[in-house]
Design an enzyme around this catalytic site. Structure first.
Site, PDB file in Angstrom:
ATOM      1  N   GLU B  67       1.291  12.439 -33.767  1.00 52.89           N
ATOM      2  CA  GLU B  67       1.731  13.424 -32.780  1.00 52.89           C
ATOM      3  C   GLU B  67       2.866  14.292 -33.307  1.00 52.89           C
ATOM      4  O   GLU B  67       3.016  15.448 -32.909  1.00 52.89           O
ATOM      5  CB  GLU B  67       2.151  12.746 -31.470  1.00 52.89           C
ATOM      6  CG  GLU B  67       0.989  12.140 -30.681  1.00 52.89           C
ATOM      7  CD  GLU B  67       0.635  10.728 -31.110  1.00 52.89           C
ATOM      8  OE1 GLU B  67       1.186  10.241 -32.128  1.00 52.89           O
ATOM      9  OE2 GLU B  67      -0.202  10.099 -30.420  1.00 52.89           O
ATOM     10  N   PHE B 129       1.820  -0.148 -18.633  1.00 50.97           N
ATOM     11  CA  PHE B 129       1.412  -0.014 -20.036  1.00 50.97           C
ATOM     12  C   PHE B 129       1.542   1.449 -20.478  1.00 50.97           C
ATOM     13  O   PHE B 129       1.020   2.343 -19.829  1.00 50.97           O
ATOM     14  CB  PHE B 129      -0.033  -0.497 -20.204  1.00 50.97           C
ATOM     15  CG  PHE B 129      -0.539  -0.336 -21.609  1.00 50.97           C
ATOM     16  CD1 PHE B 129       0.043  -1.061 -22.651  1.00 50.97           C
ATOM     17  CD2 PHE B 129      -1.543   0.566 -21.911  1.00 50.97           C
ATOM     18  CE1 PHE B 129      -0.393  -0.901 -23.959  1.00 50.97           C
ATOM     19  CE2 PHE B 129      -1.987   0.721 -23.215  1.00 50.97           C
ATOM     20  CZ  PHE B 129      -1.408  -0.004 -24.240  1.00 50.97           C
ATOM     21  N   GLN B 130       2.242   1.656 -21.556  1.00 47.01           N
ATOM     22  CA  GLN B 130       2.486   2.993 -22.127  1.00 47.01           C
ATOM     23  C   GLN B 130       3.180   3.940 -21.153  1.00 47.01           C
ATOM     24  O   GLN B 130       3.017   5.156 -21.228  1.00 47.01           O
ATOM     25  CB  GLN B 130       1.192   3.602 -22.684  1.00 47.01           C
ATOM     26  CG  GLN B 130       0.679   2.801 -23.878  1.00 47.01           C
ATOM     27  CD  GLN B 130      -0.416   3.501 -24.647  1.00 47.01           C
ATOM     28  OE1 GLN B 130      -1.183   4.259 -24.093  1.00 47.01           O
ATOM     29  NE2 GLN B 130      -0.495   3.203 -25.941  1.00 47.01           N
ATOM     30  N   LYS B 179      -1.957  10.486 -14.573  1.00 47.21           N
ATOM     31  CA  LYS B 179      -3.410  10.370 -14.707  1.00 47.21           C
ATOM     32  C   LYS B 179      -4.122  10.675 -13.379  1.00 47.21           C
ATOM     33  O   LYS B 179      -5.182  11.300 -13.376  1.00 47.21           O
ATOM     34  CB  LYS B 179      -3.754   8.959 -15.182  1.00 47.21           C
ATOM     35  CG  LYS B 179      -5.071   8.909 -15.927  1.00 47.21           C
ATOM     36  CD  LYS B 179      -5.251   7.593 -16.660  1.00 47.21           C
ATOM     37  CE  LYS B 179      -6.617   7.541 -17.313  1.00 47.21           C
ATOM     38  NZ  LYS B 179      -6.848   6.263 -18.011  1.00 47.21           N
ATOM     39  N   MET B 492      18.329  16.585 -52.445  1.00 50.67           N
ATOM     40  CA  MET B 492      19.520  17.158 -51.831  1.00 50.67           C
ATOM     41  C   MET B 492      20.576  16.086 -51.566  1.00 50.67           C
ATOM     42  O   MET B 492      21.774  16.324 -51.753  1.00 50.67           O
ATOM     43  CB  MET B 492      19.137  17.873 -50.525  1.00 50.67           C
ATOM     44  CG  MET B 492      20.279  18.605 -49.873  1.00 50.67           C
ATOM     45  SD  MET B 492      21.010  19.813 -50.987  1.00 50.67           S
ATOM     46  CE  MET B 492      20.062  21.280 -50.579  1.00 50.67           C
TER      47      MET B 492
HETATM   48  C1  TPP Z   1      13.854  13.348 -41.058  1.00 53.36           C
HETATM   49  C2  TPP Z   1      14.993  13.489 -42.007  1.00 53.36           C
HETATM   50  N1  TPP Z   1      15.571  12.399 -42.553  1.00 53.36           N
HETATM   51  C3  TPP Z   1      16.599  12.528 -43.410  1.00 53.36           C
HETATM   52  C4  TPP Z   1      17.084  13.760 -43.743  1.00 53.36           C
HETATM   53  C5  TPP Z   1      18.252  13.904 -44.690  1.00 53.36           C
HETATM   54  N2  TPP Z   1      17.858  14.631 -45.914  1.00 53.36           N
HETATM   55  C6  TPP Z   1      18.093  15.939 -46.072  1.00 53.36           C
HETATM   56  S1  TPP Z   1      17.501  16.546 -47.500  1.00 53.36           S
HETATM   57  C7  TPP Z   1      16.945  15.031 -47.956  1.00 53.36           C
HETATM   58  C8  TPP Z   1      16.251  14.832 -49.272  1.00 53.36           C
HETATM   59  C9  TPP Z   1      14.949  15.504 -49.336  1.00 53.36           C
HETATM   60  O1  TPP Z   1      14.287  15.041 -50.476  1.00 53.36           O
HETATM   61  P1  TPP Z   1      12.935  15.679 -50.951  1.00 53.36           P
HETATM   62  O2  TPP Z   1      12.007  15.835 -49.812  1.00 53.36           O
HETATM   63  O3  TPP Z   1      12.432  14.950 -52.114  1.00 53.36           O
HETATM   64  O4  TPP Z   1      13.367  17.169 -51.354  1.00 53.36           O
HETATM   65  P2  TPP Z   1      14.390  17.654 -52.506  1.00 53.36           P
HETATM   66  O5  TPP Z   1      15.741  17.744 -51.913  1.00 53.36           O
HETATM   67  O6  TPP Z   1      14.302  16.682 -53.639  1.00 53.36           O
HETATM   68  O7  TPP Z   1      13.870  18.998 -52.873  1.00 53.36           O
HETATM   69  C10 TPP Z   1      17.222  14.079 -46.984  1.00 53.36           C
HETATM   70  C11 TPP Z   1      16.903  12.656 -47.091  1.00 53.36           C
HETATM   71  C12 TPP Z   1      16.463  14.868 -43.128  1.00 53.36           C
HETATM   72  N3  TPP Z   1      16.881  16.121 -43.331  1.00 53.36           N
HETATM   73  N4  TPP Z   1      15.424  14.721 -42.289  1.00 53.36           N
END
Ligand code: TPP
Lengths: 177, 577
Positions: B67, B129-130, B179, B492
């Site tokens: 979803e 349920f749900q 529902k 990042m």
């Molecule tokens: C749902 C979610 N969880 C955690 C983060 C924190 N976060 C921001 S950038 C990042 C790393 C992303 O890694 P990747 O997808 O490999 O991309 P890259 O930065 O290597 O290009 C994380 C964990 C986020 N933005 N969103």
């Protein structure tokens, strides 16, 4: 000046919707603003509800949260006012053992002098009701506390503003558009 | 023609027919012009799915694999087309799985309507349920939400939902339908909502504010425009361009404003914010008038507020009055729809050119080019950079692609280097920064605009957050081009660990699966590039492909994105290394 913490009464005119209380309280919660009191009732306009909320915040905060309220689809209009700009009151009730009325004649004087109304008396207890400013209610509570209070409850603030709020005009304008 | 009931105005419908609630839902969607919706079935929404089956020639239901994917696909659909995206799910876990997408749509002002099934009304509050209180859960992240328990309320509430989602500052609306309301019958007629008395979607523009804005702008020696998504949402791209060209004012953009003005426009001076361009960030603290248009002074844009553009007068154009003075105190606020406000402003502005001031941007660009851009786009080192991948995509698509980026280093690189020629071409999760956004959003975008080239740029981390949507691409034959920039790190976060946590790479290294094998498992054309010589050919092949295509590019593992405003620092303290 914008940054001094003051008591503000926030008035929100809304459509009558059960979910709205949730939206309103979430706006305070997200900003860690403690609600001192919250009252909701029918307003002067049929089908329009009014929230009266008391908070201690800065004027800058008050402006911003009023903006957040107005942004909600079912909020017609929101305002904030200082104590000087409103007429406000709270009300309270006391439940006290009836025997005390006779054992402690002081109580009768307190009731008379404070303009407190006796709502009911029976063999076990009697109930007092008073409305007024917070300090009046507090001093009454302190006075009665000496003798023992079975139950005490105080309502949130209700307030009307000295200025007009022009909600009816706004609704008329919508109907004419 | 309009009529009025108590609190709403709406168009008059003609005939009335006796149908079930679930059929009414489909007829409402059709009346709102919905051609595609994204969703996942389950117990509490089955009556609606039964109708979707009957109406399958009129409305296309896309079965996503989760979803969350449905919500993001609806967002991608909305972002590229400007129309309302629709997602549908069952009660309980189906509904809660939508929440991330809804929150994303709320903070990025994306018009979507989510419909969730709910347990029968007599079971509400019984921990059935749900059963989950999705209205309660979604309240802080929706523009509006509502639970329908009576069949006869369906048409008016759905009409309201679409009206609220798309009007004014757009946003997500969730409608939860029990529902029994789906099964029950009603006398159906559909009337589109055209007004709600407690809701002013576009506040009136104060002509004096426009005059005051014009005066400040006309007298400015070093004005700077910073525009945001408000320009795109308000369809004010032409007005913005006319103003920029008439006045010669340098114009910069927030991440969500990207593509409203072509990247190559001589007065487009780049992106502001944490990984934006050097010149517009630095010169934010030197301009004398900052003209903010449809942007909200997000902290990723402003850095430390106490040192943000303090020398400048601030003119703020926004549709949402609550944005005015929220983060940055304005001198002149012009409230209203960006198209109207800018159209009123244009004739009041003097023709001008700010050649010397513009030169300052060029000079700083040159510094950024030498220090950063050159190395990103034309690297001399062995490892591949993310930048050269984007550059190659620009070349192959002539800047006509819609770029759907995920979240992380690759996102910043994509937004910095993509050459946009067309508006609504930068689809990314800006405000929420939702990893997992890009793959499903790209599906939604491609299906809403099948004639456009849609390229998803995703990190190896984010790809695995909604990797299951490859199944949707396969089943729908959606010709999405998926590029995974694989650095085997949560790049990042690793960059922050390197710069601010003494290289303690806590849980950011990724041991990845064979992505090509996975893509091939979904019968996709797939290729892995590990060497520079292979890159151009692979991208050419990908863009030429009429079908979906998966490209993995193994990039340098520990590259960093610069420039960078460290969090909490001032925009003028932006670092180049
Ligand atoms: C749902 C979610 N969880 C955690 C983060 C924190 N976060 C921001 S950038 C990042 C790393 C992303 O890694 P990747 O997808 O490999 O991309 P890259 O930065 O290597 O290009 C994380 C964990 C986020 N933005 N969103």
């Amino acid at each position: 000046m914008d940054q001094d913490i003051k008591t503000f009464t926030i008035s929100i005119y809304t459509e009558n919707n059960i979910g709205l209380l949730n939206r309103v309280s979430a706006i305070f919660q997200r900003r860690h603003i403690n609600i001192e009191s919250l009252t909701t009732s029918q307003s002067e306009i049929d089908g329009v509800n009014r929230f009266v909320i008391v908070v201690n915040i800065t004027e800058a905060q008050a402006k911003k949260i009023v903006g957040q309220f107005e942004k909600q689809v079912e909020v017609i209009k929101a305002y904030y006012h200082t104590d000087e700009q409103t007429i406000f009151t709270e009300s309270c009730m006391f439940k006290i053992k009836s025997a005390l009325l006779f054992e402690e004649p002081q109580i009768q004087n307190i009731i008379k002098e404070s303009n407190t109304r006796i709502v009911t008396v029976n063999k076990e207890f009697f109930v007092l009701e008073k409305s007024g400013r917070r300090n009046e209610i507090e001093s009454l509570r302190r006075d009665l506390n000496v003798f023992g209070i079975m139950q005490f409850v105080r309502s949130g603030r209700i307030a009307v503003t000295k200025d007009e709020m022009k909600i009816s005009e706004m609704l008329v304008a919508f109907n004419n558009q | 023609m309009n009529t009025q009931t108590a609190n709403n105005t709406h168009e008059v419908a003609q005939e009335t027919i006796r149908i079930t609630g679930s059929e009414a839902i489909i007829r409402c969607l059709l009346a709102e012009g919905v051609d595609i919706l994204y969703g996942y079935p389950g117990g509490a929404i089955m009556p609606v799915y039964d109708e979707l089956y009957k109406f399958r020639n009129e409305i296309h239901h896309v079965l996503t694999r989760h979803e969350q994917g449905a919500a993001h696909a609806a967002q991608g659909y909305a972002r590229i087309s400007g129309r309302v995206g629709v997602a549908i799910a069952t009660s309980g876990p189906g509904a809660t799985n939508l929440i991330t997408g809804i929150a994303d749509a709320q903070i990025d002002s994306t018009p979507i309507v989510c419909i969730t099934g709910q347990v029968a009304s007599h079971l509400l509050g019984s921990d059935a349920f749900q059963e989950t209180d999705i209205v309660g859960i979604s309240t802080p992240v929706t523009k509006w939400n509502h639970q329908i328990t009576k069949s006869e309320d369906i048409p008016s509430i759905i009409a309201k939902a679409f009206y609220i989602a798309r009007s004014g500052r757009p946003g997500p609306v969730l409608i939860d339908i029990t529902k029994d309301a789906q099964f029950g019958e009603l006398d159906f007629k559909y009337e589109k909502c055209t007004g709600i008395r407690s809701y002013i979607p576009i506040p009136k523009t104060n002509p004096e504010a426009v005059l005051a804005a014009a005066e400040l702008i006309n007298n400015a020696k070093k004005p700077l425009i910073v525009w945001g998504q408000g320009v795109i949402l308000g369809k004010a791209e032409n007005e913005l361009k006319a103003i920029v060209e008439k006045t010669g004012i340098p114009a910069a953009w927030t991440i969500l404003g990207a593509s409203a003005l072509p990247t190559s426009h001589p007065l487009n001076v780049g992106m502001v914010g944490m990984h934006g361009n050097y010149a517009p960030n630095k010169l934010t603290n030197e301009c004398d008038v900052l003209i903010a248009i449809g942007m909200r002074f997000d902290d990723r844009v402003t850095g430390n507020l106490s040192t943000y553009a303090k020398q400048a007068k601030i003119v703020h154009f926004d549709i949402d009055p609550s944005e005015i003075d929220k983060n940055v105190k304005t001198d002149v606020a012009v409230i209203g729809n960006s198209k109207d406000s800018l159209a009123k402003l244009l004739p009041l502005l003097n023709e001008n050119n700010h050649a010397a001031w513009l030169q300052e941007f060029h000079d700083l660009y040159h510094i950024e080019f030498e220090k950063v851009i050159k190395h990103d786009l034309s690297p001399t080192k062995e490892g591949l950079t993310m930048g050269e991948v984007i550059k190659q995509i620009n070349t192959e698509t002539n800047g006509h692609a819609a770029i759907v980026s995920d979240v992380g280093q690759h996102q910043m690189i994509a937004c910095r280097y993509a050459q946009f020629t067309t508006t609504k071409s930068n689809i990314t999760s800006g405000g929420l920064g939702t990893m997992g956004f890009a793959l499903p959003a790209a599906i939604g975008a491609k299906m809403a605009a099948p004639d456009r080239e849609v390229v998803a740029i995703i990190g190896d981390g984010g790809f695995q957050m909604n990797i299951q949507e490859l199944g949707t691409i396969f089943q729908q034959k959606a010709a999405v081009k998926v590029v995974v920039l694989n650095n085997e790190f949560l790049g990042m976060v690793r960059q922050w660990q390197q710069l601010f946590f003494d290289k303690r790479y806590a849980s950011t290294e990724m041991t990845n699966p064979d992505f090509i094998a996975i893509a091939k498992g979904y019968y996709m054309n797939a290729k892995r590039v590990t060497k520079r010589e292979e890159l151009a050919g692979a991208i050419k092949e990908m863009i030429a492909s009429k079908e979906a295509y998966f490209l993995e590019v193994c990039v340098e593992k520990e590259d960093n994105v610069f420039p960078m405003i460290p969090s909490g620092a001032s925009v003028s303290d932006i670092r180049l290394e």
